[in-house]
Scaffold this active site. Structure first.
Site, PDB file in Angstrom:
ATOM      1  N   ASP A   9      -7.626  -4.715   4.346  1.00 28.24           N
ATOM      2  CA  ASP A   9      -8.730  -5.420   5.014  1.00 28.24           C
ATOM      3  C   ASP A   9      -9.768  -5.895   4.007  1.00 28.24           C
ATOM      4  O   ASP A   9     -10.543  -6.795   4.302  1.00 28.24           O
ATOM      5  CB  ASP A   9      -9.400  -4.484   6.030  1.00 28.24           C
ATOM      6  CG  ASP A   9      -8.488  -4.235   7.229  1.00 28.24           C
ATOM      7  OD1 ASP A   9      -7.850  -5.195   7.684  1.00 28.24           O
ATOM      8  OD2 ASP A   9      -8.391  -3.075   7.679  1.00 28.24           O
ATOM      9  N   PHE A  56       0.619  -4.972  15.363  1.00 23.59           N
ATOM     10  CA  PHE A  56       0.568  -3.516  15.435  1.00 23.59           C
ATOM     11  C   PHE A  56      -0.897  -3.107  15.397  1.00 23.59           C
ATOM     12  O   PHE A  56      -1.735  -3.874  14.929  1.00 23.59           O
ATOM     13  CB  PHE A  56       1.297  -2.876  14.237  1.00 23.59           C
ATOM     14  CG  PHE A  56       2.774  -2.706  14.458  1.00 23.59           C
ATOM     15  CD1 PHE A  56       3.628  -3.792  14.380  1.00 23.59           C
ATOM     16  CD2 PHE A  56       3.319  -1.457  14.732  1.00 23.59           C
ATOM     17  CE1 PHE A  56       4.990  -3.649  14.580  1.00 23.59           C
ATOM     18  CE2 PHE A  56       4.680  -1.293  14.930  1.00 23.59           C
ATOM     19  CZ  PHE A  56       5.516  -2.384  14.853  1.00 23.59           C
ATOM     20  N   LYS A  63      -7.660  -5.121  20.170  1.00 22.81           N
ATOM     21  CA  LYS A  63      -7.001  -5.971  19.164  1.00 22.81           C
ATOM     22  C   LYS A  63      -6.190  -7.081  19.836  1.00 22.81           C
ATOM     23  O   LYS A  63      -6.119  -8.207  19.340  1.00 22.81           O
ATOM     24  CB  LYS A  63      -6.094  -5.126  18.253  1.00 22.81           C
ATOM     25  CG  LYS A  63      -6.901  -4.484  17.125  1.00 22.81           C
ATOM     26  CD  LYS A  63      -6.083  -3.646  16.176  1.00 22.81           C
ATOM     27  CE  LYS A  63      -7.060  -2.997  15.181  1.00 22.81           C
ATOM     28  NZ  LYS A  63      -6.554  -1.833  14.503  1.00 22.81           N
ATOM     29  N   LYS A 109      -7.391 -10.608  18.545  1.00 23.62           N
ATOM     30  CA  LYS A 109      -6.492 -11.310  17.625  1.00 23.62           C
ATOM     31  C   LYS A 109      -5.589 -12.320  18.341  1.00 23.62           C
ATOM     32  O   LYS A 109      -4.726 -12.929  17.731  1.00 23.62           O
ATOM     33  CB  LYS A 109      -5.667 -10.305  16.843  1.00 23.62           C
ATOM     34  CG  LYS A 109      -6.539  -9.307  16.048  1.00 23.62           C
ATOM     35  CD  LYS A 109      -5.777  -8.660  14.926  1.00 23.62           C
ATOM     36  CE  LYS A 109      -6.650  -7.658  14.189  1.00 23.62           C
ATOM     37  NZ  LYS A 109      -6.205  -7.396  12.823  1.00 23.62           N
ATOM     38  N   ASN A 159      -1.978   1.006   0.174  1.00 22.82           N
ATOM     39  CA  ASN A 159      -1.869   2.028   1.220  1.00 22.82           C
ATOM     40  C   ASN A 159      -0.432   2.535   1.240  1.00 22.82           C
ATOM     41  O   ASN A 159       0.402   2.086   0.450  1.00 22.82           O
ATOM     42  CB  ASN A 159      -2.282   1.454   2.582  1.00 22.82           C
ATOM     43  CG  ASN A 159      -1.428   0.262   2.950  1.00 22.82           C
ATOM     44  OD1 ASN A 159      -0.232   0.393   3.181  1.00 22.82           O
ATOM     45  ND2 ASN A 159      -2.031  -0.931   2.969  1.00 22.82           N
ATOM     46  N   LYS A 173      -7.774  -4.948 -18.712  1.00 24.25           N
ATOM     47  CA  LYS A 173      -7.853  -3.555 -18.279  1.00 24.25           C
ATOM     48  C   LYS A 173      -9.253  -3.007 -18.572  1.00 24.25           C
ATOM     49  O   LYS A 173      -9.696  -3.018 -19.730  1.00 24.25           O
ATOM     50  CB  LYS A 173      -6.798  -2.721 -19.004  1.00 24.25           C
ATOM     51  CG  LYS A 173      -6.779  -1.283 -18.545  1.00 24.25           C
ATOM     52  CD  LYS A 173      -5.785  -0.445 -19.307  1.00 24.25           C
ATOM     53  CE  LYS A 173      -5.965   1.015 -18.909  1.00 24.25           C
ATOM     54  NZ  LYS A 173      -5.260   1.908 -19.804  1.00 24.25           N
TER      55      LYS A 173
HETATM   56  O1  PMT Z   1       5.748   0.485   6.637  1.00 23.70           O
HETATM   57  P1  PMT Z   1       6.010   1.824   7.286  1.00 23.70           P
HETATM   58  O2  PMT Z   1       5.916   2.958   6.301  1.00 23.70           O
HETATM   59  O3  PMT Z   1       7.281   1.837   8.088  1.00 23.70           O
HETATM   60  O4  PMT Z   1       4.825   2.094   8.313  1.00 23.70           O
HETATM   61  C1  PMT Z   1       4.701   1.314   9.467  1.00 23.70           C
HETATM   62  C2  PMT Z   1       3.246   0.955   9.782  1.00 23.70           C
HETATM   63  C3  PMT Z   1       2.480   2.213  10.134  1.00 23.70           C
HETATM   64  C4  PMT Z   1       2.587   0.274   8.564  1.00 23.70           C
HETATM   65  C5  PMT Z   1       3.318  -0.059  10.980  1.00 23.70           C
HETATM   66  O5  PMT Z   1       4.000   0.523  12.040  1.00 23.70           O
HETATM   67  C6  PMT Z   1       1.935  -0.483  11.415  1.00 23.70           C
HETATM   68  O6  PMT Z   1       1.282   0.154  12.214  1.00 23.70           O
HETATM   69  N1  PMT Z   1       1.497  -1.638  10.870  1.00 23.70           N
HETATM   70  C7  PMT Z   1       0.122  -2.140  11.035  1.00 23.70           C
HETATM   71  C8  PMT Z   1      -0.778  -1.467  10.063  1.00 23.70           C
HETATM   72  C9  PMT Z   1      -2.181  -2.026  10.123  1.00 23.70           C
HETATM   73  O7  PMT Z   1      -2.649  -2.590   9.162  1.00 23.70           O
HETATM   74  O8  PMT Z   1      -2.783  -1.912  11.271  1.00 23.70           O
HETATM   75  P2  PMT Z   1      -4.267  -2.486  11.616  1.00 23.70           P
HETATM   76  O9  PMT Z   1      -4.640  -1.865  12.891  1.00 23.70           O
HETATM   77  O10 PMT Z   1      -5.178  -2.302  10.430  1.00 23.70           O
HETATM   78  O11 PMT Z   1      -4.036  -4.045  11.775  1.00 23.70           O
HETATM   79  C10 PMT Z   1      -3.760  -4.624  13.046  1.00 23.70           C
HETATM   80  C11 PMT Z   1      -2.796  -5.773  12.920  1.00 23.70           C
HETATM   81  O12 PMT Z   1      -3.400  -6.828  12.170  1.00 23.70           O
HETATM   82  C12 PMT Z   1      -1.493  -5.430  12.235  1.00 23.70           C
HETATM   83  O13 PMT Z   1      -0.468  -6.101  12.923  1.00 23.70           O
HETATM   84  C13 PMT Z   1      -1.671  -6.001  10.826  1.00 23.70           C
HETATM   85  O14 PMT Z   1      -0.416  -6.423  10.272  1.00 23.70           O
HETATM   86  C14 PMT Z   1      -2.573  -7.202  11.095  1.00 23.70           C
HETATM   87  N2  PMT Z   1      -3.449  -7.585   9.977  1.00 23.70           N
HETATM   88  C15 PMT Z   1      -4.438  -6.763   9.537  1.00 23.70           C
HETATM   89  C16 PMT Z   1      -5.280  -7.170   8.524  1.00 23.70           C
HETATM   90  C17 PMT Z   1      -5.092  -8.455   7.961  1.00 23.70           C
HETATM   91  N3  PMT Z   1      -5.867  -8.883   6.970  1.00 23.70           N
HETATM   92  N4  PMT Z   1      -4.125  -9.245   8.419  1.00 23.70           N
HETATM   93  C18 PMT Z   1      -3.302  -8.836   9.416  1.00 23.70           C
HETATM   94  O15 PMT Z   1      -2.399  -9.579   9.828  1.00 23.70           O
END
Ligand code: PMT
Length: 410
Positions: free
Chosen positions: A285, A334, A348, A352, A216, A295
């Site tokens: 995810d 986040f 969330k 979480k 991503n 490959k």
């Molecule tokens: O890196 P930058 O370019 O500065 O951009 C910042 C950002 C947009 C990436 C950052 O600010 C942000 O929003 N990060 C979370 C991105 C995300 O994956 O969001 P989510 O809503 O899908 O996940 C929710 C939370 O679960 C996040 O804290 C994520 O780190 C966490 N997560 C998600 C999936 C997973 N398998 N494990 C996790 O820990």
């Protein structure tokens, strides 16, 4: 040890190179700026500038051997704990290599290995252009940078060997400034001293085959800004980073990972003795269920369908573990959202097990992936706080203020 009342204490580690004579000027500049400076020198360093010069300027014995030093029976521990900032000037390829792999075979290298992780280290290299550009030296430079060591890069110029090229010691003013900046960052607000903070940052890459992956657009900027701010506040920071193009923030231990599974493992390991965890990474995810070991050939191995499986949710696992061993830990996540920002973030928060969620609007140009600024709303049990568009450094400061408040409350 705490900072001196009379200004920062700087340990100047001199290595054997022609540029050692310029370290005298750096020492004088630091003393003029109010620093207390002590000198440790390699044996080779003393061939270029003798002990009498250092002792005359510092009024202290110069340390050059692990044995027989009048001031302490264990000079490397005494000196490494005494310093507020350590400066290696000039830094030879040899000393940089020893620092990179942890070799401790003389007073200077042993002292450098003993420097506490929260003490800033500034390295000012100087050497022949070929030695500077050599693959091992560049690899060691990268390692030191990733460890949060501040490098005052050498410049181009005429070198002692008469070659013209990169490898000349940076200006003495620039080196002294880097040391003073490092001292400033150490002595400014240390509200998180003695705390351990784990931060995740950047994207993850999920392999389809050895040359293709699912990823991503996360740049890592948000997570790196948090790690830098936590280190500035005195925390011991572990930054678990997916692939990014960013330099390590000063004073931060960086653990590089590629996949969601690796980030999961590294984060849980660091979380055991942590006080605060902040998950800013955009973790995939889903990951391919059966990555190919070769490959895939377009001609006869079509990629029409990639079977995916869910990755482990790191943040949710931290939420489950946060009260383990009777410890108090604060977990911050986040929520990158394109709609129903606050409602999704609230869901969330509960699902979480977080203490705080930064609801991140990723539909705006000035917010989210890759931008220098971010627009977040802080969501916790105690309510909702919408922040304006701020730089990612400012967002980091708000988040850490809130994390500190939650830690004090619990
Ligand atoms: O890196 P930058 O370019 O500065 O951009 C910042 C950002 C947009 C990436 C950052 O600010 C942000 O929003 N990060 C979370 C991105 C995300 O994956 O969001 P989510 O809503 O899908 O996940 C929710 C939370 O679960 C996040 O804290 C994520 O780190 C966490 N997560 C998600 C999936 C997973 N398998 N494990 C996790 O820990």
């Amino acid at each position: 040890m705490s900072s001196s009342l009379h200004g920062p204490k700087v340990l100047l580690c001199v290595n054997g190179g022609i540029a050692a004579y310029k370290a005298i000027e750096v020492l004088r500049l630091l003393q003029t700026a109010g620093c207390e400076v002590r000198v440790a020198s390699t044996e080779d360093g003393l061939r270029f500038v003798g002990a009498a010069t250092w002792e005359g300027l510092t009024h202290r014995d110069v340390a050059s051997s692990l044995y027989g030093w009048a001031e302490s029976a264990i000079p490397h521990i005494m000196l490494s704990e005494w310093a507020d900032v350590v400066l290696v000037c000039p830094a030879t390829a040899n000393t940089m290599a020893k620092m990179a792999v942890g070799i401790a075979d003389d007073l200077v290298s042993t002292t450098l290995l003993a420097v506490p992780r929260t003490t800033p280290v500034v390295v000012a290299p100087a050497m022949n252009v070929n030695m500077w550009q050599a693959v091992p030296t560049q690899a060691n430079l990268k390692t030191l940078r990733e460890r949060g060591i501040s490098i005052v890069m050498p410049v181009e110029g005429r070198l002692a060997c008469d070659a013209v090229g990169e490898g000349k010691l940076a200006s003495v003013d620039q080196i002294a400034r880097a040391v003073l900046d490092a001292a400033d960052s150490r002595t400014s607000s240390k509200s998180m001293a003695s705390l351990k903070v784990v931060v995740t940052a950047g994207p993850t890459h999920e392999a389809i085959d050895p040359v293709r992956y699912i990823a991503n657009a996360s740049s890592g900027k948000m997570g790196y800004a948090i790690a830098a701010e936590a280190a500035r506040r005195g925390a011991c920071v572990t930054l678990v980073s997916g692939p990014t193009a960013l330099d390590s923030p000063e004073g931060v231990e960086r653990v590089d990972v590629v996949s969601a599974a690796q980030m999961h493992e590294a984060t849980l390991r660091a979380f055991d003795d942590a006080d605060v965890a902040i998950c800013a990474a955009a973790v995939a995810d889903y990951t391919p269920a059966h990555p190919a070991d070769h490959k895939l050939k377009k001609a006869h191995e079509h990629l029409d369908v990639i079977e995916l499986v869910e990755t482990a949710d790191i943040l949710a696992e931290l939420g489950r573990r946060k009260s383990r061993d009777g410890r108090t830990r604060v977990v911050v996540g986040f929520a990158a959202e394109t709609d129903d920002l606050v409602a999704n973030a609230q869901a969330k928060l509960v699902r979480k097990g977080c203490d705080l969620v930064a609801a991140n609007d990723v539909t705006r140009e000035d917010s989210g992936f890759g931008s220098a600024t971010n627009r977040v709303t802080l969501v916790s049990e105690s309510g909702i706080r919408e922040l304006p568009t701020l730089t990612k450094e400012e967002v980091a400061a708000y988040l850490l203020d809130e994390a500190e408040r939650l830690l004090r409350r619990s």
